[in-house]
Structures are given as C-alpha cells and as structure tokens.
Scaffold this motif. Structure first.
Motif, PDB file in Angstrom:
ATOM      1  N   ARG A  22       3.235   1.519 -12.067  1.00 61.85           N
ATOM      2  CA  ARG A  22       4.706   1.558 -12.065  1.00 61.85           C
ATOM      3  C   ARG A  22       5.297   0.226 -11.604  1.00 61.85           C
ATOM      4  N   ARG A  23       4.755  -0.322 -10.543  1.00 62.78           N
ATOM      5  CA  ARG A  23       5.286  -1.574 -10.009  1.00 62.78           C
ATOM      6  C   ARG A  23       5.043  -2.741 -10.962  1.00 62.78           C
ATOM      7  N   SER A  24       3.878  -2.772 -11.600  1.00 58.09           N
ATOM      8  CA  SER A  24       3.603  -3.854 -12.544  1.00 58.09           C
ATOM      9  C   SER A  24       4.429  -3.697 -13.818  1.00 58.09           C
ATOM     10  N   ALA A  25       4.723  -2.453 -14.212  1.00 58.38           N
ATOM     11  CA  ALA A  25       5.568  -2.217 -15.390  1.00 58.38           C
ATOM     12  C   ALA A  25       6.983  -2.742 -15.165  1.00 58.38           C
ATOM     13  N   ALA A  26       7.407  -2.833 -13.912  1.00 54.63           N
ATOM     14  CA  ALA A  26       8.719  -3.396 -13.598  1.00 54.63           C
ATOM     15  C   ALA A  26       8.711  -4.922 -13.663  1.00 54.63           C
ATOM     16  N   VAL A  27       7.533  -5.517 -13.636  1.00 59.55           N
ATOM     17  CA  VAL A  27       7.396  -6.975 -13.639  1.00 59.55           C
ATOM     18  C   VAL A  27       7.109  -7.520 -15.043  1.00 59.55           C
ATOM     19  N   PHE A  28       6.325  -6.768 -15.816  1.00 60.54           N
ATOM     20  CA  PHE A  28       5.885  -7.236 -17.131  1.00 60.54           C
ATOM     21  C   PHE A  28       6.631  -6.521 -18.254  1.00 60.54           C
ATOM     22  N   GLY A  81      -3.311 -10.456 -25.979  1.00 54.70           N
ATOM     23  CA  GLY A  81      -2.251 -11.450 -25.839  1.00 54.70           C
ATOM     24  C   GLY A  81      -1.711 -11.542 -24.424  1.00 54.70           C
ATOM     25  N   ALA A  82      -2.529 -11.146 -23.446  1.00 51.38           N
ATOM     26  CA  ALA A  82      -2.113 -11.147 -22.045  1.00 51.38           C
ATOM     27  C   ALA A  82      -2.592 -12.407 -21.331  1.00 51.38           C
ATOM     28  N   SER A  83      -1.826 -12.823 -20.337  1.00 52.68           N
ATOM     29  CA  SER A  83      -2.215 -13.986 -19.540  1.00 52.68           C
ATOM     30  C   SER A  83      -2.392 -13.640 -18.069  1.00 52.68           C
ATOM     31  N   VAL A  84      -2.188 -12.370 -17.727  1.00 48.81           N
ATOM     32  CA  VAL A  84      -2.281 -11.963 -16.322  1.00 48.81           C
ATOM     33  C   VAL A  84      -3.106 -10.686 -16.189  1.00 48.81           C
ATOM     34  N   LEU A  85      -4.022 -10.708 -15.215  1.00 48.12           N
ATOM     35  CA  LEU A  85      -4.764  -9.521 -14.834  1.00 48.12           C
ATOM     36  C   LEU A  85      -4.094  -8.953 -13.590  1.00 48.12           C
ATOM     37  N   ILE A  86      -3.947  -7.661 -13.542  1.00 43.00           N
ATOM     38  CA  ILE A  86      -3.283  -6.982 -12.432  1.00 43.00           C
ATOM     39  C   ILE A  86      -4.344  -6.281 -11.599  1.00 43.00           C
ATOM     40  N   ARG A  87      -4.282  -6.487 -10.285  1.00 46.01           N
ATOM     41  CA  ARG A  87      -5.236  -5.839  -9.384  1.00 46.01           C
ATOM     42  C   ARG A  87      -4.508  -5.316  -8.161  1.00 46.01           C
ATOM     43  N   GLY A  88      -4.917  -4.151  -7.707  1.00 46.40           N
ATOM     44  CA  GLY A  88      -4.379  -3.580  -6.478  1.00 46.40           C
ATOM     45  C   GLY A  88      -5.322  -3.870  -5.329  1.00 46.40           C
ATOM     46  N   LEU A  89      -4.752  -4.129  -4.169  1.00 47.82           N
ATOM     47  CA  LEU A  89      -5.550  -4.409  -2.974  1.00 47.82           C
ATOM     48  C   LEU A  89      -5.265  -3.367  -1.911  1.00 47.82           C
ATOM     49  N   SER A  91      -7.418  -3.225   0.990  1.00 46.41           N
ATOM     50  CA  SER A  91      -7.938  -3.714   2.270  1.00 46.41           C
ATOM     51  C   SER A  91      -8.416  -5.151   2.124  1.00 46.41           C
ATOM     52  N   ASN A  92      -8.802  -5.736   3.259  1.00 48.07           N
ATOM     53  CA  ASN A  92      -9.335  -7.096   3.181  1.00 48.07           C
ATOM     54  C   ASN A  92     -10.681  -7.124   2.461  1.00 48.07           C
ATOM     55  N   THR A  93     -11.404  -6.020   2.466  1.00 50.36           N
ATOM     56  CA  THR A  93     -12.659  -5.950   1.701  1.00 50.36           C
ATOM     57  C   THR A  93     -12.357  -6.048   0.211  1.00 50.36           C
ATOM     58  N   ASP A  94     -11.339  -5.311  -0.251  1.00 45.01           N
ATOM     59  CA  ASP A  94     -10.905  -5.416  -1.643  1.00 45.01           C
ATOM     60  C   ASP A  94     -10.523  -6.863  -1.958  1.00 45.01           C
ATOM     61  N   PHE A  95      -9.768  -7.484  -1.035  1.00 47.43           N
ATOM     62  CA  PHE A  95      -9.293  -8.841  -1.282  1.00 47.43           C
ATOM     63  C   PHE A  95     -10.450  -9.799  -1.492  1.00 47.43           C
ATOM     64  N   GLU A  96     -11.474  -9.730  -0.659  1.00 45.37           N
ATOM     65  CA  GLU A  96     -12.613 -10.647  -0.790  1.00 45.37           C
ATOM     66  C   GLU A  96     -13.277 -10.499  -2.155  1.00 45.37           C
ATOM     67  N   TYR A  97     -13.502  -9.262  -2.575  1.00 44.74           N
ATOM     68  CA  TYR A  97     -14.121  -9.014  -3.873  1.00 44.74           C
ATOM     69  C   TYR A  97     -13.198  -9.453  -5.009  1.00 44.74           C
ATOM     70  N   GLU A  98     -11.936  -9.046  -4.943  1.00 46.43           N
ATOM     71  CA  GLU A  98     -10.991  -9.343  -6.014  1.00 46.43           C
ATOM     72  C   GLU A  98     -10.701 -10.838  -6.127  1.00 46.43           C
ATOM     73  N   ALA A 118      -0.283  -5.511  -3.298  1.00 44.72           N
ATOM     74  CA  ALA A 118      -0.719  -4.839  -2.075  1.00 44.72           C
ATOM     75  C   ALA A 118      -0.404  -3.358  -2.230  1.00 44.72           C
ATOM     76  N   THR A 119      -1.380  -2.531  -1.993  1.00 42.70           N
ATOM     77  CA  THR A 119      -1.211  -1.101  -2.150  1.00 42.70           C
ATOM     78  C   THR A 119      -0.196  -0.560  -1.156  1.00 42.70           C
ATOM     79  N   ASP A 120       0.614   0.354  -1.617  1.00 41.65           N
ATOM     80  CA  ASP A 120       1.522   1.063  -0.724  1.00 41.65           C
ATOM     81  C   ASP A 120       0.661   1.702   0.370  1.00 41.65           C
TER      82      ASP A 120
END
Length: 161
Positions: A22-28, A81-89, A91-98, A118-120
C-alpha cells in the motif's frame, strides 16, 4: 511511468507485506508484486495459489499487478520496465541482509536501485514462517494476515486431512 518491483515468496502474504504494498503504491505509478519461484523452498501454497491470493488481497489497490518470476530479480525488473526494487525492513538483521542484496543487485545492473520501507511497528515481528507455524499449532493468526489468507490456510489444512 515510475515502476517498482516488490519481490518475495509471499507464502503466505502477511499484513506487513500488505502495508509495504500500500505504501509503495502511493509512491510509484505501478507496483509489480513479483512472486518468486524459489526451487530451494518447499512452499505451503503452490505458485498459482500464491499469485491468486496476492491478487485477491491487493485487488482494491488499482496500480498493483501480481506476476510470477524465476531467476534474478534485476532481470525481472528489466523485463517489467522497473528501475526500483522495493524491500521492507523489520529489523537490523533484515537491513544487513537487504543491504547486501541491494548492493549485489546494483552491481549487476547500475540502473536498478532499492528502496527500503521501514515496517510499521505493528507488523515488525510478523513473518510468513511464523504465521505458518502458529497456524499449524492452531493459534489465532487473524491479526497477522488478511481474512482471505486465513480462509485459504483452513482450506489447505482441510484438503490434507
């Protein structure tokens, strides 16, 4: 048109995933939810079931499409035709991997960037794996996934009895 790709296995899709969609649909202008065919995982739902479930729970978001893919996400992004990958985070563990994956993907294709949401906090502890485990032990999961997913999990359980 700005197109973002939100890749994942979505087995099953959670309220945290939906929040990011939902949040990314508001951006793209368009968000393509890419459902990965991952040969190394044994999913609860078939690829076709996951596509149908995600289509159903995102049907009220007009600029979201759901497609299956295999291979590298950057190749799928190019095809769409996309130039952006969307990822949710969560925790900091997610961040390191992502972060590592974002850097690898950008190294493969300099035209592809990754945008982190950043995840709600309400969803920061929810994962598809946890949902499946809780469901297997007959715990309430309605606050973690859409009601449609609960129905599909119950149908899946009934069909295996």
């Amino acid at each position: 048109m700005k197109i973002g790709i939100y890749p994942g296995s979505f087995d099953p899709i959670t309220n945290g995933h939906l929040d990011v969609i939902r949040r990314s649909a508001a951006v793209f202008d368009k968000v393509v939810v890419g459902i990965l065919i991952n040969q190394s995982k044994k999913p609860m739902f078939t690829l076709e079931e996951r596509v149908k479930i995600v289509q159903e729970v995102t049907s009220q978001i007009p600029n979201v499409e759901v497609k299956a893919f295999s291979g590298l996400v950057v190749e799928f992004a190019r095809e769409q035709g996309a130039s952006v990958l969307i990822r949710g985070l969560r925790s900091n563990t997610d961040f390191e991997y992502e972060l590592q994956m974002a850097q690898i993907n950008h190294d493969i294709d300099k035209e592809i960037d990754t945008l982190f949401f950043a995840t709600d906090p309400r969803y920061s502890y929810i994962s598809s794996s946890a949902v499946k485990e809780l469901f297997m032990f007959h715990q309430e999961i309605g606050s973690y996934v859409p009601e449609y997913v609960v129905q599909k999990l119950k149908e899946k359980e009934t069909s295996h009895e």
